[in-house]
Design an enzyme around this catalytic site. Structure first.
Site, PDB file in Angstrom:
ATOM      1  CB  THR A   1      10.375 -30.780 -14.787  1.00 27.60           C
ATOM      2  OG1 THR A   1       9.335 -31.632 -14.353  1.00 27.60           O
ATOM      3  CG2 THR A   1      11.476 -30.747 -13.762  1.00 27.60           C
TER       4      THR A   1
ATOM      5  NE  ARG B   1       4.763 -39.547 -11.488  1.00 24.13           N
ATOM      6  CZ  ARG B   1       5.612 -38.673 -12.029  1.00 24.13           C
ATOM      7  NH1 ARG B   1       5.626 -37.438 -11.607  1.00 24.13           N
ATOM      8  NH2 ARG B   1       6.432 -39.045 -12.971  1.00 24.13           N
TER       9      ARG B   1
ATOM     10  N   GLY C   1       7.552 -38.209  -8.734  1.00 21.71           N
ATOM     11  CA  GLY C   1       8.433 -38.474  -9.868  1.00 21.71           C
ATOM     12  C   GLY C   1       9.896 -38.481  -9.469  1.00 21.71           C
ATOM     13  CG  ASP C   2      12.593 -37.536 -12.612  1.00 27.17           C
ATOM     14  OD1 ASP C   2      11.399 -37.185 -12.778  1.00 27.17           O
ATOM     15  OD2 ASP C   2      13.536 -37.016 -13.238  1.00 27.17           O
TER      16      ASP C   2
ATOM     17  CB  THR D   1      13.037 -32.217 -17.695  1.00 27.76           C
ATOM     18  OG1 THR D   1      11.657 -32.170 -18.089  1.00 27.76           O
ATOM     19  CG2 THR D   1      13.904 -31.924 -18.904  1.00 27.76           C
ATOM     20  N   GLY D   2      11.746 -35.288 -17.741  1.00 26.53           N
ATOM     21  CA  GLY D   2      11.273 -36.354 -18.627  1.00 26.53           C
ATOM     22  C   GLY D   2      10.328 -37.281 -17.913  1.00 26.53           C
TER      23      GLY D   2
ATOM     24  N   GLY E   1       9.361 -39.417 -15.541  1.00 26.97           N
ATOM     25  CA  GLY E   1      10.008 -39.612 -14.249  1.00 26.97           C
ATOM     26  C   GLY E   1      10.229 -41.057 -13.845  1.00 26.97           C
TER      27      GLY E   1
HETATM   28  N1  ASP Z   1      10.259 -35.623 -14.531  1.00 23.72           N
HETATM   29  C1  ASP Z   1       9.035 -35.008 -14.092  1.00 23.72           C
HETATM   30  C2  ASP Z   1       8.203 -36.006 -13.343  1.00 23.72           C
HETATM   31  O1  ASP Z   1       8.157 -37.145 -13.738  1.00 23.72           O
HETATM   32  C3  ASP Z   1       8.200 -34.481 -15.214  1.00 23.72           C
HETATM   33  C4  ASP Z   1       8.879 -33.523 -16.111  1.00 23.72           C
HETATM   34  O2  ASP Z   1      10.099 -33.566 -16.294  1.00 23.72           O
HETATM   35  O3  ASP Z   1       8.169 -32.674 -16.667  1.00 23.72           O
HETATM   36  O4  ASP Z   1       7.566 -35.630 -12.392  1.00 23.72           O
END
Ligand code: ASP
Length: 324
Positions: A191, A219, A221-222, A242-243, A245
């Site tokens: 991300t 789906r 994410g965050d 980023t992480g 989510g």
């Molecule tokens: N946080 C993002 C998600 O869950 C993924 C990412 O940070 O790469 O969609």
């Protein structure tokens, strides 16, 4: 007058030395450097934090190295579903889109949603119809696909996992019983995001993503959820995450940084560290965030082996890093 400052991320995760050659690392750092320098120039010319984060995220979306826009990861159905958000710390205006597959720069539509003001989050076909009305640029969904991401999907599908962008190779290595290398290209979250403070002390944040490789269709994410992956409030901080989510959503990670500053009197660094090293791990969450406050303090904590990142303060040369 505030000294402008800006931070960027291109994802966090288990970025292994084995999978990231010195040459590739140089490529990532050059891209981060050039994008940070472009956003810095805009801030130094008197541009707003909002314009700076949108420019940085647009450039990150256009760069195939990162999991946003061109180079986004695949869903289980080998399609792309992109999410993005923008927030302006001046007045807490925010705009976001989720699950779009034909918008060249999702961050531009997120900003248009914010500027329109009627809604905060538009998803799927409705978001694309809105973008069409605004004359935003559409591309064929194949534009987002790169051979590297397709290979990643095949590996991850074979291992039967849903993984963060940079976590795929490790997942496969684990499944095949191969030892995990210390930093693994697929074990990272690709991300992208940017946070900035401009010379007037205004803050802004933007985040854009393809989500997670092999994710279920639908789906979200965050990243596009205000308060989870993206937040900005001039009084406290601007944050982009980023992480993993799902855990960032449950922790209200981005907003929690501001809440800790507001209600617990924590500094930017204390608040960002507590979220990344306490609240998220307590839920099994992995990743990192970038944050800036109105004094130009920056925090870029992560609880993974690496996070692609860059920051700039004033007219100083951009600083880029991948590992700790
Ligand atoms: N946080 C993002 C998600 O869950 C993924 C990412 O940070 O790469 O969609």
């Amino acid at each position: 007058m505030t000294l402008p400052a800006l931070a960027l991320h291109g994802g966090a995760g288990t970025i292994t030395a084995a999978s990231l050659s010195a040459q590739d690392a140089r490529g990532y750092r050059q891209a981060l450097h050039d994008i940070a320098a472009a956003a810095q120039a805009l801030l130094l010319e008197g541009g707003s934090a909002l314009d700076a984060v949108c420019l940085a995220v647009q450039m990150l979306e256009d760069c195939p190295l990162f999991n946003a826009g061109h180079g986004a990861v695949f869903t289980h159905a080998a399609t792309h579903e992109l999410d993005a958000a923008v927030m302006d710390g001046r007045d807490l205006r925010a705009g976001a889109i989720a699950g779009v597959s034909r918008l060249r720069n999702p961050v531009h539509t997120a900003r248009a949603v914010m500027e329109d003001g009627a809604h905060v989050l538009l998803a799927g076909a409705g978001a694309e119809a809105f973008a069409q009305e605004r004359g935003l640029t559409f591309v064929d969904p194949a534009y987002f696909s790169t051979p590297m991401r397709r290979e990643q999907l095949e590996r991850v599908r074979a291992a039967g996992r849903v993984v963060l962008d940079h976590d795929g190779a490790s997942a496969v290595a684990e499944a095949s019983g191969k030892p995990r290398t210390p930093l693994d290209e697929d074990r990272k979250m690709g991300t992208v995001g940017a946070v900035a403070v401009d010379r007037h002390g205004h803050l802004a944040a933007a985040t854009s993503t393809g989500g997670m490789t092999n994710k279920r269709v639908g789906r979200i994410g965050d990243s596009p959820l205000i308060g989870a992956g993206t937040y900005a409030d001039d009084r406290y901080a601007a944050i982009s995450c980023t992480g993993s989510g799902e855990m960032f959503i449950r922790a209200a990670a981005a907003y929690d940084v501001c809440a800790r500053m507001r209600y617990a009197g924590q500094s930017l660094t204390e608040a960002a560290d507590a979220v990344v090293h306490q609240s998220l791990p307590a839920l099994g969450g992995t990743g990192g965030l970038i944050a800036v406050d109105r004094h130009g303090n920056l925090a870029l904590p992560f609880n993974t082996e690496g996070m692609y990142r860059a920051h700039v303060r004033g007219a100083d040369a951009p600083v880029t890093a991948i590992h700790r």
